[in-house]
Design a protein around this motif. Structure first.
Motif: not given
Lengths: 370, 288
Positions: B159-160, B162, B165-166, B168-169, B288
């Protein structure tokens, strides 16, 4: 094709050597090798050297049947040995008549309740319920009390064994509180243990296999219920109980025709050879002795009939006897071995100490002439 | 009665959380990479053997082994991704076959190294703790807390942070992420390694309360798949309700009805759920 007249007598071992059954199949191969070596050192059988050819049946009925055929047609086996699981035995029994070759089945099993009992070519050289369940139950009732909780894996051997247990408990004035089965490979018994505790039995009689025995012992220890009832585990063998801590297994009972701790000269000598060959930690369990004894019965069979063709071996086996590491054994009737059994209890070093020996019991003779 | 109920609930909770840990690894590998990892059970087995071999053979404490197990299994996972899985992306059937082959090879290696007999990991917290309502084994309480911390940690990571997030991208749109300069290959390798690490961690954590043998992973592989399918692959957190149904409810029904019937009911429930809600049982809002 018959191989009599060759200079070798071939024993074709059709055993499980994979799929988690390695501890059972491998020790039978090792035990048979030692017995064969002893025979060859004494000049072989009927002047022929005995050789062992091994195939892995992968605990699969279809494969067990194919291996029996391969051992006979391609390896010229005069006699087969194995298999171990009941499902593979039933499958193998069905092809022996066509192959016209006897097989030496050296495992504990369900006895007369089996579908293939009375097969003319299958020689059952392990113990059956009448030989151990019937003497064991009165002993347990006297020592620990009359209420039983039966817990087994959900397949034929535990269910048919429990039929014999229920009969014996009933005959001796005891009571079965509950009979319960778990799926094969269950290793989480945490919710079954409170169930057992609620029933408050005197004896927990287990026929769980594989990793189950070690897991349930560990979890009973963890929940602190082990002193509330006696524990009997017919598949709590060597190599399996080591999966639990020593405190969790001390005091567990088991009953078999062979246990490593049997005290006779033949067994002392056998264990010494086995350890020299395979190391101090090499596994000896209740499958080891019957395999060695089976080869000794084969030796007597060839002596009795004077020949090594499959048919002569089969005739010689009916009535063969051996006095070996399991004590006195004989094939009196039903192609089923008459044998005594031993009650063992696990000590603090996770070895079975023998508490009691039960006299040999003859099979019922219900097969007549086979 | 309250005592028994608490004990049963804690039994169910520890089974469900331990399964969540393992199933989360499977969900990460499937969710991020689309790889159905049949080697997951073998990763768990290797983790359990590490928890056995270190205290019993090398004199290293169990707690150190619990930390090292996921790292070692993660490295094994990264290696396998590099030499096998990487060449099979977007070939679903081939990855199933390849991971099954890897599973067989790992289990055979374990047998060669340690033999086929069962092993025992001695319980590092063997006492029980008085909770007022009931007295409960200390290690199981530790296991419950430990699993919660790890699960929360992993969810926070995605979730939080760096890297999370990458990652999940990359899942949402691998090509767009590549154009943004995100290294898809590297992200996939991280995913496979961390999924494997969670299986290894799960194996090590459950080792003291079960028995360690080469085939122990099979049951967990199956249950993990059920938990992931039931929860749905839309959200990682879905493995938790999935696991509660697969392991937790089976645990309680085993006590109330019978073991075989309990398992049958869970299987039937999973099949019905797959038909009725193929996207998983959790609400779409969680996705998500």
């Amino acid at each position: 094709m018959s191989s009599s007249g060759n200079e070798v007598l071939t024993v074709g071992a059709n055993l499980p050597l994979s799929q988690g059954w390695e501890p059972y199949g491998n020790t039978q191969v090792r035990a048979a090798e030692i017995a064969i070596e002893e025979i060859n050192d004494n000049g072989g059988l009927d002047g022929k050297e005995v050789e062992l050819v091994v195939e892995d049946n992968q605990v699969d009925p279809q494969t067990a049947r194919q291996m029996a055929e391969r051992l006979v047609s391609e390896k010229n086996a005069n006699v087969l040995m194995g298999p171990i699981s009941s499902a593979t035995r039933v499958a193998t029994s069905s092809v022996l008549e066509r192959l016209q070759v006897p097989s030496l089945y050296a495992s504990q099993y369900e006895g007369p309740a089996a579908d293939d009992y009375c097969n003319k070519w299958m020689f059952q050289l392990g113990d059956i319920p009448s030989q151990k369940i019937e003497p064991l139950i009165p002993w347990l009732i006297e020592k620990h009390g009359e209420s039983f909780y039966l817990l087994g894996d959900d397949y034929s051997w535990p269910k048919q064994t429990n039929e014999a247990v229920k009969q014996a408990v009933d005959n001796n004035g005891g009571e079965v509180l509950e009979e319960e089965y778990v799926s094969l490979d269950t290793t989480d018994f945490t919710s079954i243990i409170p169930r057992i505790e609620q029933e408050d039995p005197d004896v927990l009689f287990m026929t769980v296999t594989g990793g189950g025995p070690a897991a349930i012992q560990n979890q009973m220890q963890e929940q602190g219920v082990r002193d509330q009832f006696a524990q009997v585990g017919l598949a709590h063998g060597q190599g399996v109980i080591q999966g639990a801590s020593p405190e969790a297994t001390e005091g567990v009972y088991s009953c078999h025709a062979y246990l490593e701790g049997i005290e006779n000269d033949a067994n002392t000598e056998f264990i010494e050879k086995y350890r020299n060959e395979h190391g101090e930690d090499a596994l000896v369990n209740y499958f080891t002795g019957p395999a060695y004894n089976a080869i000794k019965l084969l030796e007597d069979a060839v002596d009795r009939s004077g020949g090594t063709s499959p048919d002569e071996i089969r005739e010689g086996l009916q009535g063969a006897s051996a006095s070996s590491i399991m004590g006195e054994t004989e094939i009196e009737s039903d192609n089923q071995m008459t044998v005594g059994t031993f009650l063992g209890q696990v000590n603090s070093e996770q070895k079975y100490e023998i508490l009691e020996s039960f006299d040999p019991v003859s099979p019922s003779g219900s097969c007549g002439d086979i | 009665m309250a005592e028994l109920a608490t004990t049963l609930l804690l039994n169910a909770l520890s089974a469900a959380l331990a399964l969540s840990l393992v199933a989360l690894g499977l969900a990460i590998i499937y969710g991020f990479m689309g790889v159905i990892n049949l080697a997951h059970g073998a990763f768990l087995t290797v983790g359990a053997y590490i928890a056995w071999v270190m205290p019993e053979r090398l004199g290293i404490s169990f707690w150190v082994a619990l930390v090292l197990a996921p790292i070692i299994v993660g490295v094994i996972g990264a290696f396998i991704e590099r030499v096998v899985i990487r060449h099979l992306y977007d070939r679903l059937l081939d990855t199933i076959l390849a991971t099954w082959g890897i599973s067989l090879a790992l289990v055979e290696l374990v047998k060669l190294a340690f033999g086929t007999t069962s092993k025992s990991v001695s319980n590092p917290l063997s006492g029980s703790i008085d909770l007022g309502v009931t007295v409960y084994p200390a290690y199981r309480l530790f296991l419950i807390g430990f699993c919660i911390v790890i699960l929360v940690g992993v969810f926070m990571f995605f979730k939080s942070t760096d890297v999370g997030v990458r990652l999940r991208a990359v899942i949402q749109d691998p090509d767009a992420a590549s154009l943004q300069g995100l290294n898809k290959t590297r992200m996939y390798q991280y995913s496979f390694a961390s999924g494997a690490a969670l299986a290894g961690l799960g194996g090590a954590a459950i080792a003291p309360i079960t028995t360690v043998n080469p085939t122990m992973g099979v049951t967990y592989l199956l249950e993990s798949f059920f938990a992931v399918i039931l929860g749905g692959t839309g959200a990682l957190i879905a493995v938790v309700p999935g696991s509660i149904i697969v392991a937790g409810s089976a645990n309680i029904m085993t006590f109330m009805i019978s073991p075989i019937l309990a398992q049958t009911i869970v299987f039937v429930f999973v099949i019905v759920a797959m038909i009725v809600r193929p996207q998983g049982i959790v609400p779409e809002a969680w996705h998500e």
